[in-house]
Design a protein around this motif. Structure first.
Motif, PDB file in Angstrom:
ATOM      1  N   PHE A 124       4.378  39.083   0.164  1.00  0.00           N
ATOM      2  CA  PHE A 124       3.082  39.737   0.305  1.00  0.00           C
ATOM      3  C   PHE A 124       2.429  39.802  -1.067  1.00  0.00           C
ATOM      4  N   GLU A 125       1.249  39.218  -1.190  1.00  0.00           N
ATOM      5  CA  GLU A 125       0.530  39.194  -2.461  1.00  0.00           C
ATOM      6  C   GLU A 125      -0.725  40.044  -2.335  1.00  0.00           C
ATOM      7  N   TRP A 126      -0.700  41.209  -2.973  1.00  0.00           N
ATOM      8  CA  TRP A 126      -1.847  42.101  -2.912  1.00  0.00           C
ATOM      9  C   TRP A 126      -3.097  41.461  -3.499  1.00  0.00           C
ATOM     10  N   SER A 127      -2.924  40.648  -4.506  1.00  0.00           N
ATOM     11  CA  SER A 127      -4.094  40.059  -5.168  1.00  0.00           C
ATOM     12  C   SER A 127      -4.905  39.196  -4.207  1.00  0.00           C
ATOM     13  N   LYS A 128      -4.226  38.488  -3.327  1.00  0.00           N
ATOM     14  CA  LYS A 128      -4.940  37.652  -2.358  1.00  0.00           C
ATOM     15  C   LYS A 128      -5.711  38.514  -1.353  1.00  0.00           C
ATOM     16  N   TRP A 129      -5.086  39.587  -0.912  1.00  0.00           N
ATOM     17  CA  TRP A 129      -5.774  40.472   0.036  1.00  0.00           C
ATOM     18  C   TRP A 129      -6.953  41.185  -0.625  1.00  0.00           C
TER      19      TRP A 129
END
Length: 591
Positions: free
Chosen positions: A281-286
Motif C-alpha cells: 500500500f503506497e499512501w503517496s499514490k493515493w
C-alpha cells in the motif's frame, strides 16, 4: 500460464498474437513497465492518412447538404439532433455578443446567468473575432476535436500493442468500428445504441458535437497520466504525471463534469487492483489520486450547486433525463466488438504475461466500471458511455488476435480487414441516415425541419439585428428552436429539455396560435411571460389552420396575410414590426 502476443510466432509450439514483445524476466527481478511506448515512424503517414480521411468523411455530408439544399430550403447546419445543436449555437451566439454566463434561452422564465458550457461561449467569441458564422466555427471545432481524439486514441493504442498490424487494426476499429444496428434496424430494434447514442462510438461522436470528442480526449489523457504516475518509480516523475492528470481532470470538469466520476472511479479501482496485486500500500499514490480529484471537482460541484439552488435550473435538471436503455441494446450497439472484447478481457486477466497484466487492468477496469456506472441511479447515467468505445476496441483487438493466433500472418491480416469491414456497417448506415435527411420532406411535402426557407432566415436576421437578447419571442416549436441559435432571443418554447414545464407549454402554444384564448387570456398570457414579439410563419399558420379540427394540408404560405387579416390583432396591442411573403412579426405591448 501466460500468453504474450507476438508477430514472431511461427517458430513457437503455441503461436500467439498478443500484445507485447517483452520477454519474461526472472521472478526475483521483474522489469519496470515503461511509461512511454515508441510509435514507429513507418506508421505516422498511415495514421495521418486515415485520420484525414475520417475527418473528411465526417464533414462530407454537411458540405453535400449545403450545396444540395432543396430549392425552397436553406441548410441550417445540422443533419442529426438539430435541437441540441441549436442549443450549443445559442451559447455561441451569446458568447459572440460578449457574454460568459449561460441563460436558458429556450424558456421564458426569468433566471440568473451561470457559468456553464464556457467552451461554447469561447467558441462564439472566436467566431466573432475572425468574422465567421457560428455554425461554421462549430463544425471546424468538431473536426479539430475529432482529430485530437484520433491522435489520443492512437497514443493509447500504442501503449498496449507493439506489433504494427495490431495497432493498425485497433486504430481502424476506433475509426469505423460499430455494432449490429445495421442488422437490428430492419428487424424493428431501433434502440441499438450505435444508431442513436453518439457518445458510444468514436466516429459518431466526431460526427455529432465538438464537446463529445474533446471530453473523451481529456478522459483518455487523464487516465494515461494516472497510469504513468502509478507505474513511476521516480517520485518526481510521479508528481509530474499527477500534475498533468490534474490538469486533464480540471478541463474534463469544465467540458463534461459528469465524466469526472468516470475518471475517479476507474482511477481508484485501477490503483486498488495494482496495489492488491503487488501486496503493498503506497499512501503517496493515493494522495496523488485524491489531489487529482480535488482539482477536477470544482466545476462539477459548482454545476450541482447552481442547478439545485435555482428553481428554473432545478426543473431543467429534473426533466433532463438521460437514462440508459436495457443492457441488450448496448450489446447490440457494440455487436462483434463486445463479443471479441469478452475474449480479450479474459486473455488480459488470465493469460497475459505478468509484466503486461497490470497495465491491461486499466482497460478491463475501465470497461467494467463503465458498465456499472451506466445503471447507477442518476438522471444522466447514459452519459457515462462516453469514451467506452476505445477500451472495448482494445480488448476486441486483443481477443481477435488471440483467437486467430495459430493462423498464418497473411490469412490473419485478411481476416482482420474483414473484421474491420463487418464492424463498420453501422457506421456507414449512420452516414446514410445523415445523407438521407438532406432529401427528406415533412408529412405534407414541406421542407424538412433541418432546412428553413429563405424568408424565415431573413426574419431571423431581422430579429438578430433589431431586438435584444432579453426580448422573448412567441413562436411555434420548430422556429422556437432556431431563434435562440440564430437571432439570440429568448423564446416561450423551443427545446424539449430546456423549456421549463414543456408538457404544459406545448398545449399553450397550440391554444395561442389557434386563437382559442379569450382576448383577456391572451393579454394576460403575453404579460405574464414577458412576450415582446409574436412570430407568424408557415409553422404557426399550420397550427392556426387546425383551430377547427385537423387540417388536411398546410395552408399556402402566401395566404398567411389573408388568414390573419380578420383577427384585429391591433386591438390586442400588436403592431407589425416585420413582414415578408411568408413571415409576419408583431411587436406587443407588454404590461
Amino acid at each position: 500460464m501466460s500468453t504474450s502476443l507476438d508477430d514472431n510466432s511461427a517458430s513457437r509450439p503455441l503461436p500467439s498474437s498478443g500484445l507485447e514483445n517483452l520477454s519474461p524476466a526472472p521472478a526475483s527481478a521483474p522489469p519496470p513497465i515503461p511509461t512511454t511506448t515508441s510509435r514507429p515512424a513507418s506508421d505516422n503517414g498511415w495514421v495521418w492518412g486515415w485520420s484525414i480521411f475520417i475527418l473528411l468523411l465526417s464533414f462530407a455530408p454537411f458540405v453535400w447538404a449545403y450545396y444540395a439544399s432543396p430549392e425552397d430550403g436553406r441548410f441550417m447546419g445540422f443533419l442529426w439532433n438539430a435541437p441540441d445543436g441549436n442549443s450549443y449555437l445559442s451559447r455561441m451566439e451569446a458568447g459572440r455578443r460578449g457574454e460568459w454566463l449561460m441563460h436558458l434561452n429556450f424558456t421564458a422564465e426569468e433566471h440568473p446567468g451561470v457559468l456553464l458550457y464556457p467552451h461554447y461561449y469561447l467558441l462564439g467569441k472566436l467566431a466573432g473575432l475572425v468574422g465567421l458564422p457560428n455554425v461554421f466555427v462549430f463544425h471546424l471545432a468538431r473536426l479539430a476535436a475529432g482529430g485530437l481524439l484520433l491522435w489520443a486514441s492512437w497514443r493509447f493504442i500504442c501503449r498496449y500493442f507493439t506489433a504494427s498490424t495490431r495497432r493498425r487494426t485497433a486504430f481502424l476499429l476506433v475509426c469505423l468500428g460499430s455494432g449490429l444496428g445495421w442488422l437490428a434496424w430492419p428487424l424493428g430494434l431501433k434502440d441499438s445504441t450505435d444508431l442513436w447514442v453518439a457518445e458510444s462510438q468514436t466516429f459518431f461522436s466526431i460526427l455529432a458535437q465538438p464537446h463529445y470528442p474533446l471530453a473523451t480526449v481529456l478522459l483518455i489523457f487523464s487516465l494515461l497520466w494516472l497510469q504513468d504516475a502509478f507505474e513511476a518509480t521516480d517520485r518526481r516523475m510521479a508528481r509530474f504525471s499527477f500534475l498533468k492528470a490534474a490538469a486533464g481532470g480540471f478541463g474534463l470538469g469544465i467540458v463534461h463534469p459528469f465524466l469526472v466520476i468516470t475518471l475517479g472511479v476507474v482511477g481508484g479501482l485501477y490503483l486498488l487492483r495494482l496495489q492488491i496485486a503487488a501486496r503493498q500500500f503506497e499512501w503517496s499514490k493515493w494522495l496523488g489520486l485524491v489531489a487529482v480529484g480535488l482539482v477536477a471537482l470544482p466545476m462539477p460541484l459548482y454545476t450541482f450547486l447552481v442547478t439545485a439552488g435555482d428553481p428554473v435550473y432545478a426543473e431543467w435538471m429534473r426533466q433532463n433525463q438521460i437514462l440508459s436503455p436495457l443492457p441488450f441494446y448496448y450489446l447490440l450497439g457494440y455487436g462483434f466488438l463486445a463479443l471479441f472484447a469478452a475474449v480479450g478481457g479474459w486473455w488480459a486477466e488470465r493469460l497475459a504475461p505478468p509484466e503486461e497484466r497490470g497495465r491491461w487492468q486499466l482497460v478491463t477496469t475501465w470497461v467494467v466500471a463503465t458498465a456499472v456506472l451506466l445503471y447507477v441511479p442518476l438522471s444522466f447515467q447514459r452519459r457515462f458511455v462516453e469514451g467506452l468505445h476505445l477500451p472495448v476496441v482494445l480488448l476486441a483487438t486483443a481477443g481477435f488476435y488471440y483467437l486467430t493466433r495459430q493462423w498464418r500472418p497473411g490469412r490473419q491480416r485478411r481476416r482482420a480487414g474483414q473484421f474491420v469491414l463487418l464492424t463498420s456497417l453501422s457506421t456507414f448506415l449512420v452516414l446514410g441516415i445523415f445523407v438521407g435527411n438532406i432529401f427528406s420532406r415533412g408529412p405534407n411535402g414541406d421542407v424538412h425541419p433541418l432546412f428553413l426557407n429563405g424568408e424565415e432566415v431573413t426574419a431571423l436576421n431581422w430579429l438578430r439585428a433589431n431586438t435584444a437578447r432579453t426580448d422573448t419571442v412567441m413562436t411555434g416549436p420548430l422556429l422556437g428552436n432556431y431563434i435562440p441559435a440564430w437571432a439570440g432571443n429568448r423564446v416561450f418554447y423551443g427545446h424539449d429539455l430546456e423549456t421549463i414545464r414543456r408538457d404544459q407549454k406545448i398545449g399553450q402554444v397550440e391554444r395561442f396560435y389557434q386563437f382559442k384564448m379569450s382576448r383577456q387570456e391572451m393579454t394576460d398570457f403575453i404579460g405574464q411571460n414577458g412576450i415582446r414579439y409574436v412570430y407568424f410563419g408557415p409553422e404557426e399558420s399550420a397550427i392556426f389552420a387546425t383551430r377547427d379540427g385537423p387540417a388536411t394540408a398546410n395552408p399556402p404560405d402566401e395566404d398567411i396575410n389573408d388568414e390573419l387579416a380578420g383577427l384585429n390583432l391591433q386591438d390586442l396591442g400588436w403592431s407589425p414590426a416585420f413582414v415578408n411573403s411568408r413571415v409576419q412579426i408583431y411587436r406587443t405591448t407588454v404590461k
